[in-house]
Motif scaffolding. Structure first.
Motif, mmCIF file in Angstrom:
data_model
loop_
_atom_site.group_PDB
_atom_site.id
_atom_site.type_symbol
_atom_site.label_atom_id
_atom_site.label_comp_id
_atom_site.label_asym_id
_atom_site.label_seq_id
_atom_site.Cartn_x
_atom_site.Cartn_y
_atom_site.Cartn_z
ATOM 1 N N GLY A 88 37.608 51.114 -16.958
ATOM 2 C CA GLY A 88 36.319 51.787 -16.959
ATOM 3 C C GLY A 88 35.665 51.672 -15.599
ATOM 4 O O GLY A 88 35.988 50.780 -14.804
ATOM 5 N N GLU A 89 34.744 52.573 -15.308
ATOM 6 C CA GLU A 89 34.091 52.591 -13.999
ATOM 7 C C GLU A 89 33.284 51.326 -13.737
ATOM 8 O O GLU A 89 33.037 50.963 -12.595
ATOM 9 N N ARG A 90 32.820 50.653 -14.804
ATOM 10 C CA ARG A 90 31.993 49.473 -14.642
ATOM 11 C C ARG A 90 32.672 48.218 -15.200
ATOM 12 O O ARG A 90 32.021 47.228 -15.514
ATOM 13 N N ALA A 91 33.995 48.267 -15.308
ATOM 14 C CA ALA A 91 34.734 47.140 -15.871
ATOM 15 C C ALA A 91 34.879 46.017 -14.852
ATOM 16 O O ALA A 91 34.910 46.246 -13.641
ATOM 17 N N GLY A 92 34.999 44.794 -15.351
ATOM 18 C CA GLY A 92 35.256 43.654 -14.488
ATOM 19 C C GLY A 92 34.167 43.443 -13.459
ATOM 20 O O GLY A 92 32.985 43.410 -13.775
ATOM 21 N N LEU A 93 34.575 43.315 -12.188
ATOM 22 C CA LEU A 93 33.628 43.087 -11.091
ATOM 23 C C LEU A 93 33.206 44.382 -10.420
ATOM 24 O O LEU A 93 32.745 44.366 -9.276
ATOM 25 N N ARG A 94 33.320 45.492 -11.108
ATOM 26 C CA ARG A 94 32.828 46.752 -10.562
ATOM 27 C C ARG A 94 31.315 46.890 -10.745
ATOM 28 O O ARG A 94 30.712 47.800 -10.184
ATOM 29 N N ARG A 95 30.716 46.020 -11.540
ATOM 30 C CA ARG A 95 29.264 46.014 -11.753
ATOM 31 C C ARG A 95 28.628 45.013 -10.806
ATOM 32 O O ARG A 95 29.056 43.858 -10.720
ATOM 33 N N THR A 96 27.586 45.432 -10.104
ATOM 34 C CA THR A 96 26.925 44.513 -9.176
ATOM 35 C C THR A 96 26.265 43.351 -9.918
ATOM 36 O O THR A 96 26.239 42.229 -9.399
ATOM 37 N N ASP A 97 25.742 43.590 -11.119
ATOM 38 C CA ASP A 97 25.095 42.485 -11.835
ATOM 39 C C ASP A 97 26.115 41.430 -12.258
ATOM 40 O O ASP A 97 25.803 40.235 -12.302
ATOM 41 N N THR A 98 27.360 41.840 -12.539
ATOM 42 C CA THR A 98 28.405 40.871 -12.875
ATOM 43 C C THR A 98 28.753 40.019 -11.662
ATOM 44 O O THR A 98 28.952 38.807 -11.769
ATOM 45 N N ILE A 99 28.806 40.645 -10.493
ATOM 46 C CA ILE A 99 29.102 39.888 -9.274
ATOM 47 C C ILE A 99 27.961 38.926 -8.963
ATOM 48 O O ILE A 99 28.187 37.774 -8.552
#
Length: 212
Positions: A88-99
């Protein structure tokens, strides 16, 4: 409301307010199940590289660690896990909030103990702010590995676990694009830049007297 009452227009089914599923709770349950599924996948991925779990899920201070692992070379690591089994486009560390979350946790865990910190994820960031944020954490994270499309990362993990003596952090693509500060024309002096000392310098021929 806590009062028990029939659901409007469906009284003949005898459903009551407490019987209606809560969409938010259902979503949270699904997210937790997906998270646990990926964590199981991450454990398998690490074990295939040669890692053995010394200690399972626990906390360092207030920060959750998925596992403490050790390699055949005796080197131990703490592992943080963030990811999902699906693409997905926001999977894993692709989301800034996850990083932001994983990076902050890694920094604080590093301050509280001496073991190097690894991050296991499903997907690495591809570009933009997320990529820069992850690279900005390079001094605080020993390495980051993805279970998807990251054979080079798997090879680095094997080196970390098998090389004797253990190697330090290896070059990795995720480290290559940190944020860059662009100075402005009227910026004040950068406090991090070395400055000439301004003050009174004692004459070499004169003894410097200490306090009486």
């Amino acid at each position: 409301m806590n009062a028990i009452r029939p659901v409007p227009d469906r009284a003949h089914i005898e459903l009551f307010e407490g019987d209606i599923p809560n969409p938010a709770q259902a979503g949270q349950s699904r997210a937790k199940a997906v998270n646990e599924e990926f964590k199981a996948l991450a454990h398998k991925w690490m074990q295939e590289a040669g890692a053995s779990v010394v200690r399972g899920r626990h906390k360092v201070g207030a920060y959750e660690v998925e596992a403490e692992v050790v390699g055949p070379n005796g080197q131990r690591f703490l592992v943080l896990v963030h990811g999902v089994p699906d693409d997905g486009e926001r999977a894993g560390l692709r989301r800034t909030d996850t990083i932001k979350k994983s990076g902050f946790d890694a920094i604080m865990i590093g301050r509280l103990q001496n073991l190097p910190v690894l991050i296991m994820t499903s997907h690495l960031p591809e570009s933009g702010a997320a990529e820069a944020m992850l690279a900005d954490c390079a001094d605080d994270i020993f390495d980051v590995f993805a279970t998807n499309d990251d054979f080079a990362g798997f090879q680095r993990l094997r080196h970390c676990l098998h090389d004797d003596p253990p190697v330090g952090p290896l070059p990795a693509p995720w480290r290559e694009h940190p944020s860059q500060r662009v100075p402005e024309l009227f910026d004040p002096v950068d406090p991090l830049e070395p400055q000439d000392f301004v003050g009174t310098v004692a004459d070499d021929s004169t003894d410097v007297q200490g306090p009486p």
